[in-house]
Design an enzyme around this catalytic site. Structure first.
Site, PDB file in Angstrom:
ATOM      1  N   HIS A 191       0.811  -1.221   0.000  1.00 17.49           N
ATOM      2  CA  HIS A 191       0.000   0.000   0.000  1.00 17.49           C
ATOM      3  C   HIS A 191       0.843   1.270   0.000  1.00 17.49           C
ATOM      4  O   HIS A 191       0.396   2.303  -0.479  1.00 17.49           O
ATOM      5  CB  HIS A 191      -0.960   0.010   1.193  1.00 17.49           C
ATOM      6  CG  HIS A 191      -2.172  -0.836   0.968  1.00 17.49           C
ATOM      7  ND1 HIS A 191      -3.381  -0.327   0.575  1.00 17.49           N
ATOM      8  CD2 HIS A 191      -2.346  -2.179   1.048  1.00 17.49           C
ATOM      9  CE1 HIS A 191      -4.253  -1.315   0.431  1.00 17.49           C
ATOM     10  NE2 HIS A 191      -3.657  -2.442   0.720  1.00 17.49           N
ATOM     11  N   ASP A 249      -6.265 -18.811   3.088  1.00 14.53           N
ATOM     12  CA  ASP A 249      -5.790 -20.177   2.848  1.00 14.53           C
ATOM     13  C   ASP A 249      -6.137 -20.997   4.090  1.00 14.53           C
ATOM     14  O   ASP A 249      -5.510 -20.842   5.136  1.00 14.53           O
ATOM     15  CB  ASP A 249      -4.269 -20.138   2.601  1.00 14.53           C
ATOM     16  CG  ASP A 249      -3.629 -21.521   2.584  1.00 14.53           C
ATOM     17  OD1 ASP A 249      -4.369 -22.527   2.644  1.00 14.53           O
ATOM     18  OD2 ASP A 249      -2.395 -21.590   2.494  1.00 14.53           O
ATOM     19  N   PRO A 274      -2.855  -1.324  -7.667  1.00 12.55           N
ATOM     20  CA  PRO A 274      -3.652  -2.358  -8.326  1.00 12.55           C
ATOM     21  C   PRO A 274      -4.792  -2.826  -7.410  1.00 12.55           C
ATOM     22  O   PRO A 274      -4.626  -2.885  -6.199  1.00 12.55           O
ATOM     23  CB  PRO A 274      -2.643  -3.490  -8.561  1.00 12.55           C
ATOM     24  CG  PRO A 274      -1.303  -2.829  -8.537  1.00 12.55           C
ATOM     25  CD  PRO A 274      -1.443  -1.697  -7.562  1.00 12.55           C
ATOM     26  N   VAL A 289       2.205   3.161  -4.421  1.00 12.36           N
ATOM     27  CA  VAL A 289       1.618   4.474  -4.728  1.00 12.36           C
ATOM     28  C   VAL A 289       2.728   5.513  -4.894  1.00 12.36           C
ATOM     29  O   VAL A 289       3.147   6.164  -3.937  1.00 12.36           O
ATOM     30  CB  VAL A 289       0.588   4.889  -3.649  1.00 12.36           C
ATOM     31  CG1 VAL A 289      -0.072   6.220  -4.020  1.00 12.36           C
ATOM     32  CG2 VAL A 289      -0.483   3.814  -3.498  1.00 12.36           C
ATOM     33  N   THR A 335      -2.947 -23.543   5.477  1.00 14.64           N
ATOM     34  CA  THR A 335      -1.828 -22.976   6.258  1.00 14.64           C
ATOM     35  C   THR A 335      -2.004 -21.457   6.349  1.00 14.64           C
ATOM     36  O   THR A 335      -1.250 -20.697   5.738  1.00 14.64           O
ATOM     37  CB  THR A 335      -0.462 -23.312   5.593  1.00 14.64           C
ATOM     38  OG1 THR A 335      -0.498 -22.855   4.216  1.00 14.64           O
ATOM     39  CG2 THR A 335      -0.161 -24.791   5.610  1.00 14.64           C
ATOM     40  N   SER A 385       4.345   7.640   3.057  1.00 17.71           N
ATOM     41  CA  SER A 385       3.202   8.571   3.012  1.00 17.71           C
ATOM     42  C   SER A 385       1.955   7.876   3.570  1.00 17.71           C
ATOM     43  O   SER A 385       1.078   8.528   4.135  1.00 17.71           O
ATOM     44  CB  SER A 385       2.947   9.065   1.579  1.00 17.71           C
ATOM     45  OG  SER A 385       2.685   7.967   0.718  1.00 17.71           O
ATOM     46  N   SER A 443      -1.552 -15.880   0.483  1.00 13.34           N
ATOM     47  CA  SER A 443      -1.425 -17.183   1.140  1.00 13.34           C
ATOM     48  C   SER A 443      -1.588 -17.042   2.656  1.00 13.34           C
ATOM     49  O   SER A 443      -1.740 -18.028   3.364  1.00 13.34           O
ATOM     50  CB  SER A 443      -0.045 -17.762   0.796  1.00 13.34           C
ATOM     51  OG  SER A 443       0.459 -18.530   1.845  1.00 13.34           O
TER      52      SER A 443
END
Length: 301
Positions: free
Chosen positions: A39, A215, A135, A43, A218, A49, A166
């Site tokens: 995150h 998941d 994304p 960016v 695990t 930031s 995962s």
């Protein structure tokens, strides 16, 4: 590699120690550190930031929709305080964010990734461009590949980064559109009853503790189980499903499902590239005293 060798030689050890201590007390901190690097660094710049609070004039990145579910920021402050006690004003929050992610990955059973240091902290929130650069799990795989590609991360790198799914869990808010009004036929029917049990409401309360583990096999270990799950149609998010089916990404998914070593190798390479996305160095930016606020400058009214 060792930017603080002269100025704060114990910096990386202090961060590692804090990450270990925090992980012992709160297992979910490691997921937060891993999510932070995505995150923040995706960016525009790895400049911490993400950690800035809102001000009268600007919205914090933490307050945007895309930061839904991000937490444990106060523990980044715990790490920063421990570093400040040893070396006041030397180590940036941007480096603490990246190194805590690196050490969090190790806590989760992932590879140790040597990363550069020497990033400096940005002075402003980038909330206004989060959507443009970060994304999103509901975007087409083309858009996801394109956004990561702009950071220099190629297709196998993207497939490996999504292996972060995962570990941790997904809030029902993010997946109910695959369950209601009718169940997405792309989901493995054996997996659906579990998802419906965890997410009983078509419109979940964002504040409710309603999650599905990414998941179930695990959930606390960063491993290649994710790839086997998504090939078995058990991916929770649209992007997980697309990854296993798109002809550009599927060959890498299959390769990572077979080989944990290959997954770790590509994951390490991609995290390295992500952590080096357009950092502030030299005299750009600053070294924040506190990670959630920019330093006060006297010339500012």
């Amino acid at each position: 590699m060792n930017f603080y060798k002269e100025t704060c030689p114990q910096a990386e050890d202090i961060i590692r120690e804090q990450v270990k201590l925090l992980y012992k007390r709160h297992k979910n901190t490691a997921f937060s550190w891993l999510r932070n690097i995505f995150h923040d660094c995706a960016v525009q710049s790895c400049d911490a930031s993400l950690l800035l609070d809102s001000t009268r004039r600007t919205l914090s990145e933490k307050e945007t929709d895309r930061s839904f579910g991000l937490r444990n920021f106060r523990y980044i402050e715990t790490i920063k305080e421990a570093v400040e006690r040893e070396c006041p004003g030397i180590v940036s929050c941007a480096d603490i964010l990246v190194l805590s992610a690196r050490d969090g990955i190790v806590s989760l059973g992932g590879p140790y990734i040597p990363l550069k240091t020497g990033r400096r902290d940005g002075r402003r929130s980038r909330a206004d461009v989060v959507e443009q650069f970060l994304p999103d799990h509901n975007e087409s795989i083309s858009a996801v590949l394109e956004k990561f590609g702009a950071m220099g991360i190629d297709t196998p790198g993207v497939v490996a980064l999504l292996g972060a799914h995962s570990v941790g869990r997904t809030h029902c808010v993010k997946l109910v559109h695959r369950l209601y009004p009718e169940v997405d036929p792309a989901l493995n029917p054996d997996h659906v009853p579990h998802m419906l049990k965890k997410c009983p409401d078509a419109i979940p309360d964002p504040k409710a503790v309603q999650y599905v583990r990414n998941d179930r096999g695990t959930p606390m270990i960063l491993d290649n189980n994710y790839y086997r799950n998504i090939l078995d149609k058990k991916g929770l998010l649209i992007v997980d499903h697309q990854l296993a089916n798109d002809k550009r990404t599927k060959p890498y998914v299959k390769k990572m499902a077979k080989s944990q070593d290959y997954f770790f190798k590509e994951f390490s390479r991609a995290i390295t590239l992500l952590s080096e996305n357009n950092p502030l160095t030299g005299t750009k930016g600053e070294i924040r005293k506190q990670c959630n606020v920019a330093n006060k400058h006297h010339e500012e009214p």
